[in-house]
Design an enzyme around this catalytic site. Structure first.
Site, PDB file in Angstrom:
ATOM      1  N   CYS A   1      47.640  22.621  -0.461  1.00  0.00           N
ATOM      2  CA  CYS A   1      47.853  23.048   0.909  1.00  0.00           C
ATOM      3  C   CYS A   1      46.656  23.899   1.308  1.00  0.00           C
ATOM      4  O   CYS A   1      45.921  24.373   0.457  1.00  0.00           O
ATOM      5  CB  CYS A   1      49.079  23.940   1.035  1.00  0.00           C
TER       6      CYS A   1
ATOM      7  N   GLY B   1      45.520  19.013   2.877  1.00  0.00           N
ATOM      8  CA  GLY B   1      46.878  18.576   3.184  1.00  0.00           C
ATOM      9  C   GLY B   1      46.912  17.885   4.527  1.00  0.00           C
ATOM     10  O   GLY B   1      46.462  18.451   5.518  1.00  0.00           O
TER      11      GLY B   1
ATOM     12  N   ASN C   1      50.241  28.616  -0.512  1.00  0.00           N
ATOM     13  CA  ASN C   1      49.530  27.535  -1.189  1.00  0.00           C
ATOM     14  C   ASN C   1      49.722  27.746  -2.685  1.00  0.00           C
ATOM     15  O   ASN C   1      49.390  28.806  -3.210  1.00  0.00           O
ATOM     16  CB  ASN C   1      48.041  27.605  -0.820  1.00  0.00           C
ATOM     17  N   GLY C   2      50.256  26.740  -3.345  1.00  0.00           N
ATOM     18  CA  GLY C   2      50.501  26.866  -4.786  1.00  0.00           C
ATOM     19  C   GLY C   2      51.854  26.286  -5.128  1.00  0.00           C
ATOM     20  O   GLY C   2      52.393  25.472  -4.381  1.00  0.00           O
TER      21      GLY C   2
ATOM     22  N   TYR D   1      36.817  18.809  -7.461  1.00  0.00           N
ATOM     23  CA  TYR D   1      37.310  17.858  -6.475  1.00  0.00           C
ATOM     24  C   TYR D   1      37.972  18.457  -5.240  1.00  0.00           C
ATOM     25  O   TYR D   1      37.685  18.045  -4.130  1.00  0.00           O
ATOM     26  CB  TYR D   1      38.284  16.895  -7.171  1.00  0.00           C
TER      27      TYR D   1
END
Ligand code: SF4
Length: 488
Positions: free
Chosen positions: A19, A45, A124-125, A264
């Site tokens: 995210c 996302g 986020n996570g 990435y």
């Protein structure tokens, strides 16, 4: 409601970014800056996004939508509903909750009304003890609105007896295990927090008299904010117009940032840990060329994520770099509902081989990772169809043999090619002339650790390669996931 973004031909064969989160305080129409920031974080996302804002006269407002930021948060009509000098936002690909079938109630930021005022939170996570927390909270009377693990934080805050929202957030986050970078807001404050290991990124920027928090520095650039620093692992910052107050509410631990962000997830124009992501990826290519040289005529990236590593490989080996595969940038929006025939074309919709260049050549293909291997096989077939004499794969990450439980969507372990096959078996399966992955030590060298990985005390999270999880994935163990044994 906008339609969902069309599926990507690589969707089942890439780890999916988690995210993106973004927040701004102290500027007029903060939500427009947040919309721009989220647009720059769209690679993290694409399923849905949401923005919450606060205005001293008009209170809290929010908009949550499916689809891309550019399709939802560019219209004046929507942005006018999000006034005020304080705003946060979130772009999402579901890493918990109902994967691939996001309900609007799962789209963040989440909002909670407390006795001392409202608060919105974007995460986020992934919370690795969310199931246990959710059970406990439901038994004690909490009513959940979503299937997202992040909602636990709001309910834990509601149960805290602390007097301020930042203190309640500290209380709540001390109960949470796993990976979290959080951006939150009250009526007057922007809050940013990173988990004690700092698994997911979060940075601070300065814009005019105001401040911004972002998953990545590339989103600070788009709004003209100056990069100030990273939020430290285990740090909470509470920001209002007077400035930034920093606290460290968690027990101190050695940080374990996600090494895959370097390979990435993050955009190549972002800065991570003071290092340019692009340069790190170029270094990875150089390391690969040193570790696994091969005689060939061309080095070609698998676009776009393999490009910096392919350039590094070419510079180190002296083998010419070439764009042997061309990506069609516009395919995505052309076929919203592809027919069966078009769907079967798969990778060809997105990528095409530059035949004139490839014919009769020995080609090194550089890609960022191999997940299931389905895309690699198709790309190899395209290259051979175009008349290549040899195909050699060089991969800019070690074999992905373990799932991630810290906010990245990975297939189940059995579906990961490297979980069931040796390197030679993978080479035979892909039917290529050679296949080599960068070593874990080589990857650590490329991110600036001159002596490689410290096996006794690794400097990064690398669980998807090593199987060594820095935080026990409690919920997954409960569901039968088996950790690596001493013999493996
Ligand atoms: S398991 Fe892999 S993808 Fe997940 S946080 Fe660790 S390094 Fe990153």
């Amino acid at each position: 409601m906008n339609s969902m973004p069309p599926s990507h031909p690589f969707d089942d064969d890439k780890l999916r970014e988690e995210c993106g989160i973004f927040g701004v305080v102290g500027v007029q129409d903060a939500s427009t800056f947040v919309a721009l920031g989220l647009h720059a974080l769209q690679h993290r996302g694409q399923e849905a996004g949401g923005i919450v804002s606060h205005d001293p006269q008009l209170g809290f407002n929010q908009a949550r939508r499916f689809g891309y930021v550019r399709d939802n948060f560019t219209s004046q009509k929507i942005m006018e509903t999000l006034p005020g000098p304080l705003s946060i936002g979130h772009v999402r690909y579901s890493t918990s909750g109902s994967k691939g079938q996001t309900a609007i109630r799962d789209v963040q930021p989440f909002f909670g009304e407390f006795s001392m005022g409202g608060a919105a939170i974007a995460h986020n996570g992934n919370i690795t003890n969310a199931n246990a927390l959710r059970r406990e909270l439901i038994e004690r009377g909490s009513i959940f609105q979503s299937s997202s693990d992040s909602e636990c934080i709001i309910h834990l805050m509601a149960r805290s007896l602390q007097r301020t929202i930042p203190e309640r957030m500290e209380d709540a986050l001390r109960r949470v295990e796993g990976a979290f970078s959080v951006v939150a807001m009250t009526r007057t404050k922007l809050i940013g927090v990173r988990d004690p290991l700092g698994v997911r990124p979060l940075v601070l920027g300065k814009i005019g008299d105001g401040w911004a928090l972002s998953s990545e520095t590339c989103a600070l650039d788009i709004i003209g904010a100056e990069y100030v620093r990273e939020i430290e692992p285990g740090e909470m910052v509470v920001i209002n117009e007077e400035g930034v107050e920093s606290r460290f509410p968690f027990r101190s631990r050695k940080s374990r940032f996600c090494i895959f962000e370097h390979v990435y997830f993050s955009r190549p124009d972002s800065i991570l840990g003071g290092r340019s992501v692009y340069e790190t990826r170029e270094n990875i290519g150089r390391e690969l060329a040193k570790e696994s040289p091969v005689e060939a005529d061309l080095v070609c990236p698998v676009p776009d994520s393999g490009t910096p590593a392919a350039i590094g490989f070419s510079l180190e080996s002296g083998i010419p770099y070439a764009m042997g595969i061309i990506r069609n940038q516009y395919m995505g929006r052309t076929f919203i509902e592809p027919t069966e025939q078009i769907r079967n074309m798969g990778v060809r919709l997105k990528l095409n081989v530059n035949r004139a260049l490839i014919k009769d050549k020995r080609v090194i293909l550089v890609d960022d990772s191999v997940v299931r291997g389905t895309t690699s096989r198709k790309i190899k077939e395209m290259i051979l169809d175009a008349g290549a004499k040899e195909v050699h794969f060089r991969i800019a990450s070690p074999p992905t043999a373990w799932p991630c439980f810290y906010g990245v969507d990975t297939p189940q372990r059995e579906k990961l090619l490297a979980a069931t096959m040796s390197e030679e078996e993978m080479r035979a399966h892909l039917a290529v002339d050679s296949l080599k992955f960068i070593s874990l030590d080589g990857l650590y060298r490329a991110v600036g650790e001159a002596n490689g990985r410290n096996a006794g005390n690794p400097q990064y999270c690398d669980a998807c390669f090593s199987g060594e999880y820095p935080v026990e994935p409690a919920d997954m163990l409960e569901q039968g996931f088996r950790l690596k044994t001493a013999a493996e």
